[in-house]
Design an enzyme around this catalytic site. Structure first.
Site, PDB file in Angstrom:
ATOM      1  CG  ASP A  24     -18.314 133.638  15.591  1.00  0.00           C
ATOM      2  OD1 ASP A  24     -18.386 134.829  15.232  1.00  0.00           O
ATOM      3  OD2 ASP A  24     -18.603 132.670  14.868  1.00  0.00           O
ATOM      4  CG  ASP A  74     -19.314 130.315  18.869  1.00  0.00           C
ATOM      5  OD1 ASP A  74     -18.069 130.464  18.866  1.00  0.00           O
ATOM      6  OD2 ASP A  74     -19.967 130.001  17.864  1.00  0.00           O
ATOM      7  CG  ASP A 133     -16.858 125.730  17.244  1.00  0.00           C
ATOM      8  OD1 ASP A 133     -16.408 124.887  18.047  1.00  0.00           O
ATOM      9  OD2 ASP A 133     -17.631 125.458  16.308  1.00  0.00           O
TER      10      ASP A 133
END
Ligand code: 0RA
Length: 642
Positions: free
Chosen positions: A506, A508, A510
């Site tokens: 992803d 993002d 994380d």
């Protein structure tokens, strides 16, 4: 008003010209190529000359400016390149330095050139590879100047100004050059961060010099000033800034048989080893005899002390080199009159005598430190004991994993959706974060040649322990089995089942974290895989823009803005993708997996080693830096790999 100092360039200097022509014909031989790395070397080569002045004690200020047209000015307040006619040649020494290969430093009878550019070819090679160059020298109350085009002087050295009386003692050298785009065809320009890093290193190993770097290519301009009163002691403090340290920096500087040895050592509670070695201010990435000397001195001194104090029991083995390197932060910097490097690229020091010289200096001073500071010495020994035990445990765990994966090699992990293709050169595997994204990827892929292995991000993400432990993680075991190469000492590319291994996370925080962890894993346990260029990072889009019936994807913030501009802003539907899971299988295929459309970033060893360092920071025991990393990167994380 310019008056002529020396006779102009004449036919007898054809030799010189041919030298510089050779540089232009074969830049690879002289600056290592025509890529961005070589481009940066142009700056290093020029700055190195000023660093030499600083090392000679003749200069304490160096300024580097990148102008908007990508020309670069390097100014120093050293003695100024001599301008008088050279005793043997008729031309000015300045002209000789600027137009003759290997001329750098030879004029300075007493001293020796220590910093030395990458290939030791001197500033004339930079001149040859520059569209134009201009050098101004201030000395004898005058300002001298000469200009060159592609290495050839336009005119003789001229006096362009006379300094007012109260400034008549000013001296220094100012060099401005614009790289020749006809040579550096593929590059768009210098990279600020890379230069900052190198200039910081130069400042660290050149005590007391101020390096001011200004990049005027964008508005507002960017700048950095480096001044380290403590030299490499400051360097070690800087490296350990986010770690809990066990004792103050141990520093020693000594000249031994004409070789200058400078070492700074500090142990922290981290697991990583951060050791940097320099020879004549050049960062020797591959180490060499100075590094070997440092390491063996530390191992020997620590073992001696631990035995003497009975901190190592009789039935216990000596600490290995690895045991004494965990949590070690150190710099060794040597200055040598005749440094021998393994290759033209100067990344490994070969002078054999340097090993024992460094070993003697470090053994003495670190031994004394341990003797005089028993409480802190005990902490260092404790640390070595812990890593020795952890290493034994890790060895066992690793053996288990390897044995197990050998047994299981016939049975591929259940989570793996394999592809039909059996030729590794044609096959690829996507390592996908999260089960839902894994589902989309399985449906969207071309099963003929694309395999999918979903990894449960959460599990990896909550792992706060040593990397050794992740080998026991089921997800990681599945990964090792799927790739078929084994790990560590047992790694072999022969077993590799997929020619392209693509990490898809992803966009993002994380996702970035998991990618860091995966890269670190590959870096530590499957390095040859990266070196052979098998590892990639997928680039999912950040936005989906719908304009009438047309769908567009934007992969960066700039992409999006450019698209919006093109579409004129009218009734454009914008969807921001927060995770891979938000894309349906068709979208994922179209944007991120289809070889016709996708962009893959190939992971280099530098990327992976940066990830390794970041990993240590993320997993390190000091909590605040981790928070800061996530906060400061949260905003940029989408652009992390762009
Ligand atoms: C040769 C001799 C001397 C200084 C230099 C070279 C010199 C070269 C560069 C290149 C960039 N900045 C520089 N500064 C000095 C010593 C001359 C003297 O003693 O006057």
């Amino acid at each position: 008003m310019a008056n002529q100092v020396t006779s102009h360039y004449e036919a007898e200097d054809i030799q010189v010209l041919e030298g510089l022509e050779a540089v232009r014909r074969r830049p690879g031989m002289y600056v290592g190529g025509t890529d961005i790395k070589a481009l940066h070397h142009l700056i290093y080569e020029v700055v190195d000359n000023s660093i030499d002045e600083a090392l000679a004690g003749a200069c304490d200020y160096i300024q580097i400016v990148i102008h908007p047209d990508q020309s670069v000015t390097v100014v120093d307040n050293g003695r100024g390149i001599p301008v008088a006619p050279h005793p043997e040649k008729k031309i000015s020494t300045l002209e000789l330095v600027m137009t003759t290969l290997h001329a750098g430093g030879k004029f300075d009878g007493g001293g020796y050139k220590v910093s030395g550019g990458l290939h030791g070819v001197g500033v004339s090679a930079v001149n040859a590879l520059s569209e134009w160059m201009e050098v101004e020298v201030k000395r004898d109350g005058k300002v001298y100047r000469q200009r060159y085009q592609r290495g050839k002087p336009s005119r003789s050295v001229e006096v362009v100004a006379t300094l007012p009386k109260k400034r008549a003692d000013e001296r220094g050298t100012k060099t401005t050059f614009r790289f020749d785009p006809a040579i550096f065809k593929e590059v768009d320009g210098y990279r600020y961060e890379t230069l900052v890093q190198r200039l910081r290193e130069m400042a660290f190993v050149t005590k007391g010099v101020t390096i001011h770097f200004l990049d005027e290519r964008q508005v507002p301009s960017r700048e950095m000033t480096f001044y380290f009163e403590g030299g490499i002691t400051s360097f070690v403090r800087y490296l350990n800034r986010n770690r809990g340290v066990l004792h103050p920096v141990v520093y020693v500087e000594k000249e031994i048989n004409g070789v200058g040895v400078e070492v700074a050592v500090q142990y922290s509670d981290a697991y990583a080893e951060s050791v940097y070695s320099f020879a004549n201010t050049i960062h020797t990435i591959d180490g060499g005899t100075h590094l070997t000397g440092l390491r063996s001195a530390l191992t020997r001194t620590i073992n001696d002390y631990a035995r003497k104090q009975s901190l190592l029991k009789e039935n216990e083995q000596n600490f290995s080199g690895e045991d004494t390197r965990e949590g070690l932060t150190a710099i060794v910097s040597i200055k040598h009159r005749d440094p021998q490097f393994e290759s033209q690229t100067k990344v490994k020091l070969m002078n054999a005598e340097v090993k024992s010289q460094v070993e003697a200096v470090v053994g003495d001073s670190f031994g004394t430190f341990l003797e005089e500071n028993p409480r802190q010495a005990k902490m260092v020994i404790q640390k070595c004991l812990t890593s020795s035990r952890a290493r034994a445990a890790a060895r066992q765990a690793r053996d288990l994993v390897i044995r197990k994966s050998a047994l299981e090699s016939m049975t591929l992990p259940g989570k793996l959706a394999d592809c039909a293709e059996r030729d590794p050169n044609q096959a690829e595997i996507y390592i996908v974060e999260g089960d839902s994204a894994g589902g989309s990827a399985k449906q969207g892929r071309d099963r003929r040649f694309q395999a999918i292995l979903p990894l449960r991000g959460k599990i990896l993400n909550t792992e706060r322990a040593r990397l050794d432990k992740i080998l026991n993680n089921n997800e990681v075991k599945a990964l090792i089995t799927a790739l078929g190469t084994g790990i560590g000492d047992d790694f072999s590319l022969d077993g590799l089942r997929y020619g392209r291994i693509i990490v898809m996370c992803d966009a993002d925080v994380d996702g970035a974290h998991i990618r860091t962890l995966l890269l670190t894993f590959f870096f530590r346990y499957m390095q040859p895989l990266i070196e052979a260029g098998h590892l990639y990072i997928a680039q999912p889009p950040l936005y989906r823009l719908q304009h009438k019936k047309q769908i567009h994807y934007a992969y960066t913030e700039e992409d999006k803005n450019a698209l919006l501009k093109k579409l004129n802003g009218s009734s454009v539907g914008i969807q921001r993708y927060k995770g891979l899971g938000e894309m349906n299988p068709e979208q994922l295929w179209e944007t991120t997996m289809d070889p016709e459309n996708r962009t893959l970033l190939q992971v280099t060893i530098e990327d992976a080693s940066a990830a390794d360092r970041t990993f240590d920071m993320l997993m390190g025991s000091a909590v605040p830096p981790r928070k800061r990393f996530i906060q400061t990167h949260a905003k940029n994380v989408r652009n992390l790999d762009v």
